[in-house]
Scaffold this motif. Sequence first.
Motif, PDB file in Angstrom:
ATOM      1  N   GLN A 117      -4.097   8.698   2.018  1.00  0.00           N
ATOM      2  CA  GLN A 117      -3.072   8.167   2.924  1.00  0.00           C
ATOM      3  C   GLN A 117      -3.029   6.643   2.857  1.00  0.00           C
ATOM      4  O   GLN A 117      -1.947   6.040   2.896  1.00  0.00           O
ATOM      5  N   GLN A 118      -4.197   6.014   2.729  1.00  0.00           N
ATOM      6  CA  GLN A 118      -4.245   4.551   2.636  1.00  0.00           C
ATOM      7  C   GLN A 118      -3.575   4.060   1.355  1.00  0.00           C
ATOM      8  O   GLN A 118      -2.861   3.056   1.371  1.00  0.00           O
ATOM      9  N   PHE A 157       0.947   1.342  -1.358  1.00  0.00           N
ATOM     10  CA  PHE A 157       2.127   1.331  -2.229  1.00  0.00           C
ATOM     11  C   PHE A 157       3.359   0.875  -1.446  1.00  0.00           C
ATOM     12  O   PHE A 157       4.124   0.032  -1.912  1.00  0.00           O
ATOM     13  N   LYS A 158       3.552   1.428  -0.253  1.00  0.00           N
ATOM     14  CA  LYS A 158       4.722   1.061   0.562  1.00  0.00           C
ATOM     15  C   LYS A 158       4.688  -0.410   0.939  1.00  0.00           C
ATOM     16  O   LYS A 158       5.708  -1.106   0.888  1.00  0.00           O
ATOM     17  N   ALA A 159       3.509  -0.896   1.332  1.00  0.00           N
ATOM     18  CA  ALA A 159       3.375  -2.299   1.749  1.00  0.00           C
ATOM     19  C   ALA A 159       3.719  -3.266   0.614  1.00  0.00           C
ATOM     20  O   ALA A 159       4.198  -4.378   0.864  1.00  0.00           O
ATOM     21  N   HIS A 160       3.465  -2.839  -0.627  1.00  0.00           N
ATOM     22  CA  HIS A 160       3.735  -3.700  -1.774  1.00  0.00           C
ATOM     23  C   HIS A 160       5.061  -3.364  -2.457  1.00  0.00           C
ATOM     24  O   HIS A 160       5.361  -3.889  -3.542  1.00  0.00           O
ATOM     25  N   HIS A 195      -4.468  -3.367 -14.283  1.00  0.00           N
ATOM     26  CA  HIS A 195      -5.300  -3.601 -13.103  1.00  0.00           C
ATOM     27  C   HIS A 195      -5.790  -2.280 -12.538  1.00  0.00           C
ATOM     28  O   HIS A 195      -5.199  -1.233 -12.774  1.00  0.00           O
ATOM     29  N   CYS A 196      -6.872  -2.329 -11.765  1.00  0.00           N
ATOM     30  CA  CYS A 196      -7.386  -1.177 -11.035  1.00  0.00           C
ATOM     31  C   CYS A 196      -7.327  -1.479  -9.542  1.00  0.00           C
ATOM     32  O   CYS A 196      -7.810  -2.528  -9.105  1.00  0.00           O
ATOM     33  N   TYR A 197      -6.691  -0.588  -8.776  1.00  0.00           N
ATOM     34  CA  TYR A 197      -6.604  -0.724  -7.323  1.00  0.00           C
ATOM     35  C   TYR A 197      -7.424   0.381  -6.679  1.00  0.00           C
ATOM     36  O   TYR A 197      -7.482   1.502  -7.178  1.00  0.00           O
ATOM     37  N   ARG A 198      -8.034   0.071  -5.539  1.00  0.00           N
ATOM     38  CA  ARG A 198      -8.776   1.076  -4.782  1.00  0.00           C
ATOM     39  C   ARG A 198      -8.244   1.107  -3.347  1.00  0.00           C
ATOM     40  O   ARG A 198      -7.585   0.160  -2.914  1.00  0.00           O
ATOM     41  N   PRO A 199      -8.509   2.188  -2.607  1.00  0.00           N
ATOM     42  CA  PRO A 199      -7.931   2.312  -1.270  1.00  0.00           C
ATOM     43  C   PRO A 199      -8.214   1.109  -0.353  1.00  0.00           C
ATOM     44  O   PRO A 199      -7.358   0.736   0.446  1.00  0.00           O
ATOM     45  N   GLU A 200      -9.370   0.500  -0.539  1.00  0.00           N
ATOM     46  CA  GLU A 200      -9.729  -0.626   0.345  1.00  0.00           C
ATOM     47  C   GLU A 200      -9.015  -1.928  -0.039  1.00  0.00           C
ATOM     48  O   GLU A 200      -9.040  -2.901   0.705  1.00  0.00           O
ATOM     49  N   ASP A 201      -8.383  -1.945  -1.229  1.00  0.00           N
ATOM     50  CA  ASP A 201      -7.658  -3.149  -1.666  1.00  0.00           C
ATOM     51  C   ASP A 201      -6.357  -3.278  -0.872  1.00  0.00           C
ATOM     52  O   ASP A 201      -5.615  -2.320  -0.737  1.00  0.00           O
ATOM     53  N   GLN A 202      -6.080  -4.445  -0.393  1.00  0.00           N
ATOM     54  CA  GLN A 202      -4.845  -4.668   0.390  1.00  0.00           C
ATOM     55  C   GLN A 202      -3.848  -5.470  -0.419  1.00  0.00           C
ATOM     56  O   GLN A 202      -4.139  -6.158  -1.307  1.00  0.00           O
TER      57      GLN A 202
END
Length: 196
Positions: A38-39, A44-47, A189-196
């Motif tokens: 969910q995060q 994705f939506k925030a960016h 790049h690699c993104y993880r759930p904790e990345d904002q």
Amino acid sequence: MTKTLYLMRHGQTLFNQLHKIQGACDSPLTAQGIADAQQVGRNFKAHGVTFDHVYSSTQERASDTLELVTDQPYERLKGLKEWDFGLFEGESERLNPQQDPIRKSYGDYFLAYGGESDLQVQARMVKTLRTIMDQPDHQEVLAVSHGGADFMFLRRWLSIDEIKRQEIKFTNCAVLKFSYEAGEFTFEHCYRPEDQ
């Protein structure tokens, strides 16, 4: 024209939590796995990241993850499934073999036990993802797959030394972003759930 692929690992499962080998076998997402997926969707939506097409492995842990990230319709593909570990499925991760010193993976080890080799997994993933991205209306794609399969796909485009240098972690719900052009993927790049 350059296209973009977001290749995501599924959320944490019960077998991940119990440190059990999970390839062809499946287990449900944990509360953490659900929250992380969910995060990622919120990130994705925030960016402002949107997808024209979304895909999932045929395994439920991947499709369940995808449904938590987006409510878009999607297609399930066998080519995105996890590495098959044969007779080791569901056993303790302590039984995993040492890495092949040359290939820097499990190599051919699981073939003798009814599973797949690293190169079989890699070829399957590369073929499937090229087929997806070569479709003319596919510009921004999300595909949810698995840790071992994602790792072998990335190994086709980056050396193990480069993966270590960039400290790319294949945690649950990690998203690997690639650009795609003329049959070639370039890791971005690699993104993880904790990345904002």
